[in-house]
Design a protein around this motif. Structure first.
Motif, mmCIF file in Angstrom:
data_model
loop_
_atom_site.group_PDB
_atom_site.id
_atom_site.type_symbol
_atom_site.label_atom_id
_atom_site.label_comp_id
_atom_site.label_asym_id
_atom_site.label_seq_id
_atom_site.Cartn_x
_atom_site.Cartn_y
_atom_site.Cartn_z
ATOM 1 N N LEU A 1 0.826 -1.209 0.000
ATOM 2 C CA LEU A 1 0.000 0.000 0.000
ATOM 3 C C LEU A 1 0.862 1.262 0.000
ATOM 4 O O LEU A 1 0.389 2.343 -0.337
ATOM 5 C CB LEU A 1 -0.914 -0.010 1.226
ATOM 6 N N GLY A 2 2.130 1.122 0.379
ATOM 7 C CA GLY A 2 3.028 2.269 0.380
ATOM 8 C C GLY A 2 3.569 2.667 1.733
ATOM 9 O O GLY A 2 4.254 3.691 1.855
ATOM 10 N N ALA A 3 3.307 1.891 2.776
ATOM 11 C CA ALA A 3 3.851 2.203 4.101
ATOM 12 C C ALA A 3 5.375 2.190 4.035
ATOM 13 O O ALA A 3 5.975 1.297 3.428
ATOM 14 C CB ALA A 3 3.357 1.192 5.125
ATOM 15 N N ASN A 4 5.993 3.165 4.652
ATOM 16 C CA ASN A 4 7.441 3.347 4.565
ATOM 17 C C ASN A 4 8.156 2.589 5.672
ATOM 18 O O ASN A 4 8.095 2.971 6.838
ATOM 19 C CB ASN A 4 7.771 4.839 4.653
ATOM 20 N N CYS A 5 8.864 1.512 5.301
ATOM 21 C CA CYS A 5 9.568 0.725 6.311
ATOM 22 C C CYS A 5 10.873 1.383 6.741
ATOM 23 O O CYS A 5 11.541 0.893 7.652
ATOM 24 C CB CYS A 5 9.840 -0.691 5.798
ATOM 25 N N LEU A 6 11.251 2.498 6.099
ATOM 26 C CA LEU A 6 12.442 3.238 6.506
ATOM 27 C C LEU A 6 12.100 4.396 7.437
ATOM 28 O O LEU A 6 13.006 5.042 7.978
ATOM 29 C CB LEU A 6 13.172 3.785 5.273
ATOM 30 N N ALA A 7 10.805 4.667 7.604
ATOM 31 C CA ALA A 7 10.399 5.706 8.553
ATOM 32 C C ALA A 7 10.746 5.250 9.967
ATOM 33 O O ALA A 7 10.974 4.071 10.217
ATOM 34 C CB ALA A 7 8.902 5.974 8.424
ATOM 35 N N LYS A 8 10.796 6.215 10.895
ATOM 36 C CA LYS A 8 11.219 5.897 12.261
ATOM 37 C C LYS A 8 10.224 6.436 13.279
ATOM 38 O O LYS A 8 9.580 7.473 13.060
ATOM 39 C CB LYS A 8 12.617 6.462 12.536
ATOM 40 N N SER A 9 10.145 5.726 14.397
ATOM 41 C CA SER A 9 9.314 6.174 15.512
ATOM 42 C C SER A 9 10.008 7.340 16.207
ATOM 43 O O SER A 9 11.159 7.667 15.894
ATOM 44 C CB SER A 9 9.118 5.012 16.496
ATOM 45 N N PRO A 10 9.347 7.998 17.169
ATOM 46 C CA PRO A 10 10.008 9.084 17.899
ATOM 47 C C PRO A 10 11.295 8.661 18.596
ATOM 48 O O PRO A 10 12.123 9.504 18.930
ATOM 49 C CB PRO A 10 8.944 9.508 18.918
ATOM 50 N N LEU A 11 11.499 7.358 18.804
ATOM 51 C CA LEU A 11 12.736 6.860 19.405
ATOM 52 C C LEU A 11 13.731 6.406 18.344
ATOM 53 O O LEU A 11 14.753 5.802 18.661
ATOM 54 C CB LEU A 11 12.435 5.709 20.363
ATOM 55 N N GLY A 12 13.435 6.694 17.084
ATOM 56 C CA GLY A 12 14.353 6.366 16.008
ATOM 57 C C GLY A 12 14.316 4.913 15.567
ATOM 58 O O GLY A 12 15.242 4.453 14.891
ATOM 59 N N ARG A 13 13.258 4.209 15.901
ATOM 60 C CA ARG A 13 13.188 2.783 15.571
ATOM 61 C C ARG A 13 12.342 2.539 14.335
ATOM 62 O O ARG A 13 11.340 3.211 14.102
ATOM 63 C CB ARG A 13 12.617 2.007 16.761
ATOM 64 N N THR A 14 12.768 1.535 13.565
ATOM 65 C CA THR A 14 12.044 1.111 12.376
ATOM 66 C C THR A 14 11.271 -0.169 12.702
ATOM 67 O O THR A 14 11.505 -0.793 13.748
ATOM 68 C CB THR A 14 13.019 0.822 11.226
ATOM 69 N N PRO A 15 10.365 -0.595 11.831
ATOM 70 C CA PRO A 15 9.690 -1.878 12.064
ATOM 71 C C PRO A 15 10.658 -3.047 12.217
ATOM 72 O O PRO A 15 10.365 -3.997 12.947
ATOM 73 C CB PRO A 15 8.810 -2.037 10.818
ATOM 74 N N LEU A 16 11.823 -2.962 11.578
ATOM 75 C CA LEU A 16 12.789 -4.056 11.696
ATOM 76 C C LEU A 16 13.363 -4.130 13.111
ATOM 77 O O LEU A 16 13.758 -5.209 13.566
ATOM 78 C CB LEU A 16 13.915 -3.872 10.676
ATOM 79 N N HIS A 17 13.417 -3.023 13.835
ATOM 80 C CA HIS A 17 13.872 -3.041 15.224
ATOM 81 C C HIS A 17 12.938 -3.892 16.098
ATOM 82 O O HIS A 17 13.398 -4.702 16.905
ATOM 83 C CB HIS A 17 13.934 -1.624 15.797
ATOM 84 N N VAL A 18 11.617 -3.708 15.929
ATOM 85 C CA VAL A 18 10.694 -4.463 16.776
ATOM 86 C C VAL A 18 10.588 -5.921 16.319
ATOM 87 O O VAL A 18 10.334 -6.812 17.132
ATOM 88 C CB VAL A 18 9.303 -3.805 16.832
#
Length: 300
Positions: A208-225
């Motif tokens: 759909l276009g969700a950005n897996c390189l975007a980061k949470s306020p703590l600088g984490r990506t989906p790959l971190h979780v």
């Protein structure tokens, strides 16, 4: 006690003194007498048999209940001098709820302020802390849909530019402001779905276009979780859409170092293997594994 302001945007990092007195140096309100009495056993609370915070061990375990789902998470390595913010940073990985969407409560003391310590709120070993999601801007509904991993529900909750979903906050957004709002919601849905291991939902959101390189306020990506929870099935779709095993959060942790710290050796090896398979375009796992081993030994 003044409650934490609920106007912090989902894509921005909360101010350091969230919910505190706007005057510099102002001391937060003291916990209520009722809360102190319950902790010290004056009302027959079952926690009364546990030692008071003054005599708590240096490191102990807490339980955190996500109120919207009833799930209970076990949080180790808690300390008396641990701040509420530090606890929320741990919960960002363990529960998968981005830091800025969390609201913590203990007994009847209202929303816990980020700068206060666990000892300040008389939190004792083994206690249960309530975690709630901020209700503004429709976040609760989206978080619950992502926890379930239900693409049909998420698609109706403002995760794409062509959505008809509106909130009181977003109904006047247009152009770039509207794109940023929907992109942030798609990222949060991806972050939580990846944390819970919902592969189909992750694939749907990426397409759909969700950005897996975007980061949470703590600088984490989906790959971190994904690394924190050992969700091996979600690694490949994220890597194929550009995720990196070398992205660092605000604590300089990469997905690889998080997997190593949490002793997820199998996931760490799979991260390297799939990363080099995709980078090299080589679909032979034996050759890709050899290349990844050579690169890792050289300290990449």
């Amino acid at each position: 006690m003044q409650r934490a302001a609920d106007v912090a945007g989902a894509g921005t990092r909360p101010p350091k003194r969230q919910g505190g007195d706007p005057k510099a140096g102002a001391r937060p309100a003291q916990p209520s007498n009722r809360a102190r009495a319950r902790v010290k056993g004056h009302t027959g609370d079952p926690l009364a048999s546990t030692a008071s915070p003054d005599f708590a061990p240096d490191v102990y375990i807490l339980r955190v209940r996500l109120e919207e789902t009833g799930e209970v998470f076990r949080v180790a390595n808690c300390r008396n001098d641990m701040t509420v913010r530090e606890l929320k940073e741990e919960l960002d990985l363990m529960v998968g709820i981005p830091f800025n969407l969390q609201r913590l409560h203990f007994l009847d003391q209202g929303t816990l302020m980020d700068d206060a310590t666990l000892k300040f709120y008389d939190v004792i070993p083994g206690a249960v802390i309530s975690l709630c999601i901020w209700h503004y801007d429709g976040w609760t509904e989206l978080v619950l849909a992502a926890v379930e991993g239900d693409p049909s529900k998420m698609s109706c909750l403002g995760i794409s530019e062509d959505t008809y979903y509106r909130t009181a906050n977003s109904q006047h957004f247009k152009g770039e402001q509207w794109r940023q709002w929907t992109a942030q919601r798609a990222f949060v849905a991806l972050y939580i779905s990846a944390h819970r291991g919902h592969v189909d939902a992750v694939q749907y959101l990426l397409e759909l276009g969700a950005n897996c390189l975007a980061k949470s306020p703590l600088g984490r990506t989906p790959l971190h979780v994904v690394a924190a929870m050992g969700r091996t099935d979600c690694i490949q779709p994220l890597l194929e859409h550009g995720a990196s095993i070398h992205d660092k959060d605000l604590k300089n942790d990469t997905p690889v170092t998080i997997a190593r710290r949490l002793k997820r050796g199998n996931l760490e090896r799979k991260l390297f293997l799939l990363y080099w398979m995709i980078k090299s375009g080589n679909r032979n796992p034996n050759l890709a594994g050899r290349d990844a081993s050579e690169k890792s030994t050289r300290g990449l």
